[in-house]
Design a protein around this motif. Structure first.
Motif, PDB file in Angstrom:
ATOM      1  N   GLY A 157      23.159  68.451  59.635  1.00  0.00           N
ATOM      2  CA  GLY A 157      23.710  69.748  59.258  1.00  0.00           C
ATOM      3  C   GLY A 157      24.721  69.651  58.146  1.00  0.00           C
ATOM      4  O   GLY A 157      24.760  70.490  57.237  1.00  0.00           O
ATOM      5  N   VAL A 158      25.536  68.599  58.191  1.00  0.00           N
ATOM      6  CA  VAL A 158      26.550  68.404  57.146  1.00  0.00           C
ATOM      7  C   VAL A 158      25.890  68.247  55.774  1.00  0.00           C
ATOM      8  O   VAL A 158      26.379  68.766  54.776  1.00  0.00           O
ATOM      9  N   THR A 159      24.754  67.535  55.736  1.00  0.00           N
ATOM     10  CA  THR A 159      24.069  67.357  54.450  1.00  0.00           C
ATOM     11  C   THR A 159      23.497  68.675  53.940  1.00  0.00           C
ATOM     12  O   THR A 159      23.309  68.850  52.721  1.00  0.00           O
ATOM     13  N   ALA A 160      23.213  69.616  54.841  1.00  0.00           N
ATOM     14  CA  ALA A 160      22.677  70.919  54.419  1.00  0.00           C
ATOM     15  C   ALA A 160      23.759  71.858  53.925  1.00  0.00           C
ATOM     16  O   ALA A 160      23.462  72.816  53.205  1.00  0.00           O
ATOM     17  N   LYS A 161      25.023  71.608  54.313  1.00  0.00           N
ATOM     18  CA  LYS A 161      26.105  72.478  53.828  1.00  0.00           C
ATOM     19  C   LYS A 161      26.191  72.467  52.303  1.00  0.00           C
ATOM     20  O   LYS A 161      26.651  73.422  51.683  1.00  0.00           O
ATOM     21  N   ILE A 162      25.713  71.371  51.703  1.00  0.00           N
ATOM     22  CA  ILE A 162      25.753  71.256  50.252  1.00  0.00           C
ATOM     23  C   ILE A 162      24.887  72.328  49.593  1.00  0.00           C
ATOM     24  O   ILE A 162      25.195  72.809  48.502  1.00  0.00           O
ATOM     25  N   VAL A 163      23.782  72.707  50.270  1.00  0.00           N
ATOM     26  CA  VAL A 163      22.847  73.670  49.675  1.00  0.00           C
ATOM     27  C   VAL A 163      22.683  74.929  50.515  1.00  0.00           C
ATOM     28  O   VAL A 163      21.849  75.778  50.211  1.00  0.00           O
ATOM     29  N   SER A 164      23.442  75.052  51.579  1.00  0.00           N
ATOM     30  CA  SER A 164      23.342  76.252  52.399  1.00  0.00           C
ATOM     31  C   SER A 164      23.571  77.491  51.548  1.00  0.00           C
ATOM     32  O   SER A 164      24.526  77.548  50.768  1.00  0.00           O
ATOM     33  N   PRO A 165      22.692  78.494  51.652  1.00  0.00           N
ATOM     34  CA  PRO A 165      22.867  79.699  50.844  1.00  0.00           C
ATOM     35  C   PRO A 165      24.241  80.341  50.997  1.00  0.00           C
ATOM     36  O   PRO A 165      24.785  80.888  50.032  1.00  0.00           O
ATOM     37  N   GLN A 166      24.813  80.267  52.202  1.00  0.00           N
ATOM     38  CA  GLN A 166      26.168  80.798  52.385  1.00  0.00           C
ATOM     39  C   GLN A 166      27.168  80.037  51.530  1.00  0.00           C
ATOM     40  O   GLN A 166      28.009  80.631  50.836  1.00  0.00           O
ATOM     41  N   SER A 167      27.079  78.715  51.571  1.00  0.00           N
ATOM     42  CA  SER A 167      27.999  77.895  50.783  1.00  0.00           C
ATOM     43  C   SER A 167      27.797  78.138  49.297  1.00  0.00           C
ATOM     44  O   SER A 167      28.767  78.232  48.527  1.00  0.00           O
ATOM     45  N   ILE A 168      26.529  78.240  48.892  1.00  0.00           N
ATOM     46  CA  ILE A 168      26.214  78.506  47.492  1.00  0.00           C
ATOM     47  C   ILE A 168      26.802  79.851  47.065  1.00  0.00           C
ATOM     48  O   ILE A 168      27.394  79.988  45.982  1.00  0.00           O
ATOM     49  N   ALA A 169      26.647  80.876  47.928  1.00  0.00           N
ATOM     50  CA  ALA A 169      27.159  82.212  47.607  1.00  0.00           C
ATOM     51  C   ALA A 169      28.678  82.205  47.485  1.00  0.00           C
ATOM     52  O   ALA A 169      29.250  82.816  46.576  1.00  0.00           O
ATOM     53  N   ILE A 170      29.355  81.502  48.407  1.00  0.00           N
ATOM     54  CA  ILE A 170      30.817  81.414  48.358  1.00  0.00           C
ATOM     55  C   ILE A 170      31.268  80.701  47.093  1.00  0.00           C
ATOM     56  O   ILE A 170      32.202  81.142  46.402  1.00  0.00           O
ATOM     57  N   ALA A 171      30.595  79.603  46.763  1.00  0.00           N
ATOM     58  CA  ALA A 171      30.997  78.810  45.604  1.00  0.00           C
ATOM     59  C   ALA A 171      30.801  79.582  44.302  1.00  0.00           C
ATOM     60  O   ALA A 171      31.678  79.572  43.433  1.00  0.00           O
ATOM     61  N   THR A 172      29.663  80.231  44.149  1.00  0.00           N
ATOM     62  CA  THR A 172      29.415  80.980  42.915  1.00  0.00           C
ATOM     63  C   THR A 172      30.373  82.164  42.777  1.00  0.00           C
ATOM     64  O   THR A 172      30.828  82.484  41.679  1.00  0.00           O
ATOM     65  N   ALA A 173      30.683  82.805  43.909  1.00  0.00           N
ATOM     66  CA  ALA A 173      31.629  83.926  43.864  1.00  0.00           C
ATOM     67  C   ALA A 173      33.014  83.447  43.461  1.00  0.00           C
ATOM     68  O   ALA A 173      33.706  84.098  42.665  1.00  0.00           O
TER      69      ALA A 173
END
Length: 534
Positions: A480-496
């Motif tokens: 799961g930790v490796t998926a946090k890198i590409v999780s859509p939620q994480s991606i959305a937070i980072a881009t915002a």
């Protein structure tokens, strides 16, 4: 699961493939079709509902209730936390505190590789342990951009750096939740933390090297190897010791803080011969010197945030809201509309507890910061809050769509079909076990939700194939930790956070190879451990 069967075709392989359609579709929407995150999430939600209704026979009312629950949890707690965190950052920036924070970091070293270690790894981990839920990615990505890093690259570094801390985010909840699941084989959070050190320890030690390789290749690793070792050894050693003897709660906070101090002290004596700047012709900017008092004042929002979140996460504070607690009357429970059915014979229940929210802890931090900060008042802060909501509402909406997809796949039996399909691998299952964790976090964006979804399956399969339950649950966490890198939620937070909304697909392309690479390692390593541990 709120359906009678997760195998509608009476063929588990076919059912699991059909259940995986939403995940495959979402990946295609973001990578191949290059859709914006919000449109990709909406499309995926519509297809997920159709698959759940037509194939898995999920009642329409329950699908509606699942969508409602996903939106509710997308707003409370996640959206609330994201907006409050970015608002807090804007307040500290407007008040001038953030400029001093940047100076205090830049004064440690003008070398941007060391700045990346300090912010993208150790400060990132510290905030992950204190708050989690996207707070560290949002704050650290912004801080890196302010120091001259390109926005999408800053977001990428923070996403990868967060992989070392994601397992123990929000005061260890991802692992601590294991004790609430009543797993078969009596798997406990303590066992999972101990066995997890065998995998997560490697990741924690390796990620600082990976970050420097990403920014400056092997040349960079060679030139600042002592600094990397200071960070890796300090952080990993303390994380292993704390999880082994004190549990998962402080496994990010203390190592993150200690590694930050250790790197600062080491850098006061050691600086690279070649000062690395992303713009090679750029001369390092002269950094203003600040008194210790001013530095403490500048860091006060984060210091206050850490203290308040620690209080909010304490067993004493949580006990105030339990049945016999002093503040139990403030807890509101309500049924999710449409989720009463003949499988559970009870509706799903949601809880509203405004005071106990992590977002409320950040809100209190923001209020205290407004009171003590220079050049700041509630009128200015109110305008900043409005600006924050205006900037982030699309990202929060995207998160709501994604969580709705997660709820529909869970209640419709799609998650169970995927999990059981993978479990049929038998003795080879430990090799595939982390993939379940990857799927869980990719879909939900949360290692906590991932464990709630798949830890019971991992523990159950472990008993069937003679593997150690805590090993497979730990593999679920590590995957799961490796998926946090590409999780859509994480991606959305980072881009915002870095004002790159609409470039979610580009950021996912940038980070996907690191996620898959770490996942492959975790899969192979878990399989080898399964041969040694029984």
């Amino acid at each position: 699961m709120l359906v009678h069967s997760f195998d509608p075709f009476h063929n588990l392989l076919l059912s699991s493939i059909v259940a995986a359609i939403p995940i495959i579709l979402f990946l295609l929407c973001l990578t191949v079709f290059k859709m914006k995150g919000v449109y990709a999430a909406l499309t995926t939600l519509i297809i997920t509902i159709l698959v759940a209704l037509l194939v898995f026979k999920l009642p329409l009312s329950i699908a509606g209730g699942a969508t409602f629950e996903g939106f509710y949890q997308g707003i409370i707690p996640i959206g609330f936390i994201v907006i409050m965190a970015v608002w807090l950052y804007k307040i500290s920036t407007k008040s001038g505190q953030f400029d001093v924070v940047k100076d205090s970091i830049a004064s440690i070293s003008q070398d941007q590789r060391i700045q990346l270690l300090l912010i993208g790894f150790v400060f990132n981990a510290f905030l992950e342990g204190a708050a989690g839920f996207g707070v560290p990615i949002a704050i650290c990505a912004v801080l890196l951009t302010q120091l001259g890093f390109k926005p999408l690259e800053a977001a990428m570094y923070c996403l990868v750096g967060n992989a070392a801390a994601g397992a123990y985010g929000a005061v260890g909840i991802p692992v601590a939740i294991v004790d609430t699941l009543n797993l078969s084989g009596d798997v406990s959070a303590t066992e999972v933390a101990l066995v997890g050190n065998l995998t997560l320890g490697f990741i924690s030690f390796f990620v600082p090297f990976l970050l420097i390789f990403m920014i400056d290749g092997f040349k960079g690793i060679k030139e600042i190897l002592p600094s990397i070792l200071v960070v890796s050894v300090t952080y990993t050693f303390l994380q292993v010791i704390i999880t082994s003897f004190a549990g998962p709660e402080l496994a990010d906070i203390i190592p993150g803080l200690a590694a930050m101090v250790a790197l600062a002290l080491f850098s006061s004596k050691f600086q690279p011969k070649n000062i690395f700047r992303l713009q090679q012709n750029e001369e390092p900017k002269r950094v203003a010197k600040h008194s210790f008092k001013n530095i403490v004042y500048a860091w006060s929002p984060f210091i206050i945030l850490t203290v308040i979140v620690l209080i909010w996460s304490s067993s004493f504070f949580k006990g105030l809201f339990e049945k016999k607690g002093l503040l139990h009357s403030l807890v509101i429970n309500f049924n999710v509309p449409g989720t009463m059915n003949d499988v559970t014979h009870a509706p799903n229940v949601l809880t509203f507890n405004f005071i106990a929210q992590t977002g409320t802890a950040i809100l209190i931090t923001a209020i205290l910061t407004i009171i003590i900060a220079n050049n700041m008042n509630f009128k200015i802060a109110g305008k900043l809050l409005g600006l924050t909501v205006k900037e982030l509402w699309i990202s929060v909406l995207t998160i709501c769509f994604i969580l709705a997809v997660s709820k529909v796949t869970t209640y419709g039996g799609l998650s169970s079909a995927m999990g059981q399909g993978i479990a049929k691998a038998g003795s080879i299952f430990p090799l595939l076990s982390p993939i379940l964790g990857w799927i869980g976090v990719f879909m939900t964006g949360s290692v906590v939700n991932n464990n709630a979804l798949f830890a019971p399956i991992q523990a159950s399969v472990a008993g069937q194939i003679g593997a150690k339950g805590s090993l497979l649950v730990a593999a679920n966490v590590a995957g799961g930790v490796t998926a946090k890198i590409v999780s859509p939620q994480s991606i959305a937070i980072a881009t915002a956070a870095v004002n790159e909304v609409g470039n979610e697909s580009q950021l996912m392309k940038m980070t996907m190879r690191f996620s898959i690479g770490l996942l492959v390692f975790v899969c192979i390593w878990t399989f080898l451990l399964s041969l040694l541990i029984s």
